[in-house]
Each structure stands twice: as structure tokens, then as C-alpha cells.
Design a protein around this motif. Structure first.
Motif, PDB file in Angstrom:
ATOM      1  N   LEU A  63     -15.695  -5.781 -15.543  1.00  0.00           N
ATOM      2  CA  LEU A  63     -15.691  -5.448 -14.120  1.00  0.00           C
ATOM      3  C   LEU A  63     -14.531  -6.113 -13.389  1.00  0.00           C
ATOM      4  CD1 LEU A  63     -17.252  -4.147 -11.719  1.00  0.00           C
ATOM      5  CD2 LEU A  63     -18.512  -6.295 -11.549  1.00  0.00           C
ATOM      6  N   VAL A  64     -14.397  -7.419 -13.564  1.00  0.00           N
ATOM      7  CA  VAL A  64     -13.408  -8.178 -12.793  1.00  0.00           C
ATOM      8  C   VAL A  64     -11.989  -7.897 -13.279  1.00  0.00           C
ATOM      9  CG1 VAL A  64     -12.636 -10.506 -12.202  1.00  0.00           C
ATOM     10  CG2 VAL A  64     -15.070  -9.969 -12.222  1.00  0.00           C
ATOM     11  N   SER A  65     -11.781  -7.886 -14.598  1.00  0.00           N
ATOM     12  CA  SER A  65     -10.420  -7.690 -15.101  1.00  0.00           C
ATOM     13  C   SER A  65      -9.898  -6.295 -14.793  1.00  0.00           C
ATOM     14  CB  SER A  65     -10.380  -7.947 -16.611  1.00  0.00           C
ATOM     15  OG  SER A  65     -11.209  -7.023 -17.295  1.00  0.00           O
ATOM     16  N   THR A  66     -10.729  -5.280 -14.965  1.00  0.00           N
ATOM     17  CA  THR A  66     -10.286  -3.913 -14.676  1.00  0.00           C
ATOM     18  C   THR A  66     -10.030  -3.723 -13.187  1.00  0.00           C
ATOM     19  OG1 THR A  66     -11.584  -3.119 -16.556  1.00  0.00           O
ATOM     20  CG2 THR A  66     -10.855  -1.483 -14.954  1.00  0.00           C
ATOM     21  N   ALA A  67     -10.943  -4.215 -12.360  1.00  0.00           N
ATOM     22  CA  ALA A  67     -10.744  -4.098 -10.916  1.00  0.00           C
ATOM     23  C   ALA A  67      -9.520  -4.882 -10.460  1.00  0.00           C
ATOM     24  CB  ALA A  67     -11.988  -4.587 -10.182  1.00  0.00           C
ATOM     25  N   SER A  68      -9.297  -6.052 -11.038  1.00  0.00           N
ATOM     26  CA  SER A  68      -8.135  -6.853 -10.653  1.00  0.00           C
ATOM     27  C   SER A  68      -6.836  -6.165 -11.052  1.00  0.00           C
ATOM     28  CB  SER A  68      -8.219  -8.239 -11.309  1.00  0.00           C
ATOM     29  OG  SER A  68      -9.368  -8.929 -10.879  1.00  0.00           O
ATOM     30  N   LEU A  69      -6.803  -5.569 -12.246  1.00  0.00           N
ATOM     31  CA  LEU A  69      -5.612  -4.826 -12.662  1.00  0.00           C
ATOM     32  C   LEU A  69      -5.335  -3.650 -11.727  1.00  0.00           C
ATOM     33  CD1 LEU A  69      -6.028  -4.737 -16.552  1.00  0.00           C
ATOM     34  CD2 LEU A  69      -4.190  -5.845 -15.273  1.00  0.00           C
ATOM     35  N   MET A  70      -6.382  -2.922 -11.392  1.00  0.00           N
ATOM     36  CA  MET A  70      -6.205  -1.773 -10.501  1.00  0.00           C
ATOM     37  C   MET A  70      -5.761  -2.209  -9.109  1.00  0.00           C
ATOM     38  SD  MET A  70      -9.543   0.444 -11.687  1.00  0.00           S
ATOM     39  CE  MET A  70      -9.246   1.734 -10.477  1.00  0.00           C
ATOM     40  N   MET A  71      -6.335  -3.290  -8.617  1.00  0.00           N
ATOM     41  CA  MET A  71      -5.940  -3.787  -7.302  1.00  0.00           C
ATOM     42  C   MET A  71      -4.511  -4.320  -7.322  1.00  0.00           C
ATOM     43  SD  MET A  71      -8.581  -3.490  -5.164  1.00  0.00           S
ATOM     44  CE  MET A  71      -8.377  -4.766  -3.948  1.00  0.00           C
ATOM     45  N   GLY A  72      -4.136  -4.981  -8.416  1.00  0.00           N
ATOM     46  CA  GLY A  72      -2.782  -5.514  -8.503  1.00  0.00           C
ATOM     47  C   GLY A  72      -1.734  -4.424  -8.555  1.00  0.00           C
ATOM     48  N   VAL A  73      -1.948  -3.414  -9.394  1.00  0.00           N
ATOM     49  CA  VAL A  73      -1.000  -2.303  -9.471  1.00  0.00           C
ATOM     50  C   VAL A  73      -1.009  -1.499  -8.177  1.00  0.00           C
ATOM     51  CG1 VAL A  73      -0.479  -0.149 -10.675  1.00  0.00           C
ATOM     52  CG2 VAL A  73      -1.111  -2.181 -11.973  1.00  0.00           C
ATOM     53  N   GLY A  74      -2.200  -1.318  -7.600  1.00  0.00           N
ATOM     54  CA  GLY A  74      -2.285  -0.577  -6.349  1.00  0.00           C
ATOM     55  C   GLY A  74      -1.596  -1.268  -5.193  1.00  0.00           C
ATOM     56  N   ALA A  75      -1.488  -2.595  -5.261  1.00  0.00           N
ATOM     57  CA  ALA A  75      -0.792  -3.310  -4.197  1.00  0.00           C
ATOM     58  C   ALA A  75       0.702  -3.021  -4.203  1.00  0.00           C
ATOM     59  CB  ALA A  75      -1.026  -4.812  -4.346  1.00  0.00           C
ATOM     60  N   VAL A  76       1.246  -2.628  -5.351  1.00  0.00           N
ATOM     61  CA  VAL A  76       2.672  -2.323  -5.462  1.00  0.00           C
ATOM     62  C   VAL A  76       2.919  -0.817  -5.438  1.00  0.00           C
ATOM     63  CG1 VAL A  76       4.732  -2.600  -6.900  1.00  0.00           C
ATOM     64  CG2 VAL A  76       3.043  -4.434  -6.765  1.00  0.00           C
ATOM     65  N   LYS A  77       2.102  -0.091  -6.191  1.00  0.00           N
ATOM     66  CA  LYS A  77       2.236   1.360  -6.272  1.00  0.00           C
ATOM     67  C   LYS A  77       0.897   1.987  -5.919  1.00  0.00           C
ATOM     68  CE  LYS A  77       4.155   4.961  -9.240  1.00  0.00           C
ATOM     69  NZ  LYS A  77       4.728   5.285 -10.567  1.00  0.00           N
ATOM     70  N   GLN A  78       0.852   2.680  -4.805  1.00  0.00           N
ATOM     71  CA  GLN A  78      -0.405   3.175  -4.268  1.00  0.00           C
ATOM     72  C   GLN A  78      -0.822   4.519  -4.851  1.00  0.00           C
ATOM     73  OE1 GLN A  78      -0.035   3.161  -0.006  1.00  0.00           O
ATOM     74  NE2 GLN A  78       0.356   0.950   0.104  1.00  0.00           N
ATOM     75  N   ASP A  79      -0.154   4.968  -5.876  1.00  0.00           N
ATOM     76  CA  ASP A  79      -0.490   6.239  -6.509  1.00  0.00           C
ATOM     77  C   ASP A  79      -1.828   6.120  -7.236  1.00  0.00           C
ATOM     78  OD1 ASP A  79      -0.398   8.786  -7.536  1.00  0.00           O
ATOM     79  OD2 ASP A  79       0.907   8.239  -9.209  1.00  0.00           O
ATOM     80  N   ILE A  80      -2.698   7.108  -7.061  1.00  0.00           N
ATOM     81  CA  ILE A  80      -4.015   7.064  -7.688  1.00  0.00           C
ATOM     82  C   ILE A  80      -3.915   7.162  -9.207  1.00  0.00           C
ATOM     83  CG2 ILE A  80      -4.315   9.564  -7.386  1.00  0.00           C
ATOM     84  CD1 ILE A  80      -7.309   9.041  -7.102  1.00  0.00           C
ATOM     85  N   LYS A  81      -2.933   7.933  -9.691  1.00  0.00           N
ATOM     86  CA  LYS A  81      -2.776   8.082 -11.139  1.00  0.00           C
ATOM     87  C   LYS A  81      -2.399   6.759 -11.784  1.00  0.00           C
ATOM     88  CE  LYS A  81      -0.469  10.925 -14.631  1.00  0.00           C
ATOM     89  NZ  LYS A  81       0.512  12.034 -14.857  1.00  0.00           N
ATOM     90  N   ALA A  82      -1.539   6.005 -11.134  1.00  0.00           N
ATOM     91  CA  ALA A  82      -1.130   4.710 -11.677  1.00  0.00           C
ATOM     92  C   ALA A  82      -2.316   3.745 -11.737  1.00  0.00           C
ATOM     93  CB  ALA A  82      -0.006   4.123 -10.830  1.00  0.00           C
TER      94      ALA A  82
END
Length: 233
Positions: A63-82
Motif C-alpha cells: 500500500l505505502v510503497s505503491t502509493a508513494s511511487l505514484m505520488m512521487g512520479v505524479g508530483a513531477v509528471k501529472q500524466d495518469i498513464k505515468a
């Protein structure tokens, strides 16, 4: 006089009846205690420790690692696919890592337990005849590496699916992040409560500890990734 004499003769009989009643009550209480009704005869939660630890750790980690990865990448690239691809890659890699690590760890623990049992048998005097014939309780439950690995993988995937599903159908970045944070928060509380309930631990304290740890991990990952991404531009 005759009536007094009869009453005097009946008193020992009444006392015997009381003693029989007390004996029956004591036997009933002993049977109830043996069946687990007493405080000392409760369930041994330590028997759940190996697979419970793997399951709780796997669920929280996924839960935490996947959400953290998604939040980290989303903070730089807001694309949903990324965000989705990052979360999926993190789920697969994390599940494989958890399975291998848990299997090796529990197998090492099992080897140490077996070695300790062998050393104890060589130092211990021979058991009494009734224990040799099966009269003693010498059953030892060893850790199961496959069970721990399977529990960690299943729990990791279940935990990782929460942020993935929360972000899959929302195009707006801010709404998507809010949905991920809300879903992860609810799942953290649920996993903390469930792990404490299965282990017989205080549930509110465990849920709060898991929740604060998850929030901290997501905040650190998102903040550092955004900081590095801004410097690289």
C-alpha cells in the motif's frame, strides 16, 4: 427428643450434599478452564506470528510503497498513464521482492530453530517413559517459509491495488491525488486494525501508528521527488 435426634442425624447428610455440590462446581470450572474459558486458557496468538507478520508487512508495504511511487512520479509528471505504469511496476517488483525476501528470512529462522532443537536434545537428559510413549506435549510448530512468502505476496498485491484502482478512472490530477490519499488512508486504518485484531493487540494504537507511518512515507517521497524534478528542469 425423637425429632431432635432425627434432625441431628440429617445434618451430616446435608453437609455431604454441599461438599458434592462444591466438588461438581470445581470440576466444571476446571473443564471450562481447560476448554479456554478462563483467562489463562485463552488463544495463543503467538502461533499466528510468522504468517501474520508477513501478511501485515506485505499489505502495508504494498500500500505505502505503491502509493508513494505514484505520488512521487505524479508530483513531477501529472500524466495518469505515468502514474499507473509506475504503480504497476512497483507492485510487480515489490511482490517479487517480498516473496523472495520473506522466503529466505523465514527459512533461515527455521534452520536456526531446528539447530537449536538439536542442541537442546543433546544437552537435555533423556525424557521420562511417559513422554517417550507420547504422554508429554512435545509438539513444536516450526515456521513455514512457503506460507509466509505466499501471505506476503497476496497481501502486497492487495495493498498495492488500492492506490492503483483509486487513480485509474480519474483524469484530473488534483482529484486523482485526493482520491489516492483518501483510499490509502482508509486502507491504512483498516490494515492496522485488522493486524491488531488478529494479533490481540490494541487496535486504536496500531491503526494510528500505521496511518502516521504511511502518511510520512508518502509525504517524504512526494516532496523529495518533486524537489529533484524541479532542479532537473
Amino acid at each position: 427428643m425423637a425429632s431432635n435426634h432425627a434432625l441431628f442425624l440429617e445434618e451430616p447428610k446435608t453437609a455431604n450434599n454441599n461438599n458434592d455440590g462444591n466438588g461438581d462446581l470445581e470440576q466444571h470450572q476446571e473443564k471450562k478452564s481447560e476448554m479456554g474459558g478462563g483467562a489463562a486458557g485463552g488463544f495463543d496468538y503467538a502461533k499466528r506470528a510468522p504468517w501474520l507478520r508477513a501478511a501485515v508487512l506485505g499489505a502495508n508495504d504494498g500500500l505505502v510503497s505503491t502509493a508513494s511511487l505514484m505520488m512521487g512520479v505524479g508530483a513531477v509528471k501529472q500524466d495518469i498513464k505515468a502514474m499507473i505504469l509506475t504503480g504497476f511496476a512497483g507492485m510487480v517488483a515489490g511482490a517479487c521482492s517480498m516473496a523472495i525476501g520473506e522466503f529466505v528470512s523465514v527459512y533461515s529462522q527455521r534452520d536456526m530453530e531446528v539447530a537449536q532443537m538439536k542442541r537442546s536434545k543433546t544437552r537435555r537428559p533423556p525424557p521420562p517413559p511417559e513422554e517417550e510413549n507420547g504422554g508429554g506435549n512435545n509438539d513444536v510448530v516450526l515456521a513455514n517459509p512457503m506460507q509466509a512468502a505466499a501471505a506476503s505476496v497476496v497481501a502486497f498485491v492487495m495493498g498495492a491495488m488500492v492506490p492503483l484502482l483509486a487513480a485509474s478512472f480519474i483524469k484530473g490530477y488534483k482529484v486523482r491525488v485526493g482520491a489516492v490519499v483518501g483510499a490509502v488512508t482508509a486502507a491504512l486504518v483498516a490494515f492496522g486494525w485488522l493486524g491488531a485484531a488478529l494479533g490481540g493487540a490494541p487496535r486504536v494504537r496500531a491503526s494510528a501508528r500505521v496511518l502516521l507511518g504511511g502518511w510520512l512515507a508518502m509525504a517524504i517521497t512526494s516532496g523529495l521527488t518533486k524537489l529533484i524534478g524541479l532542479k532537473g528542469e
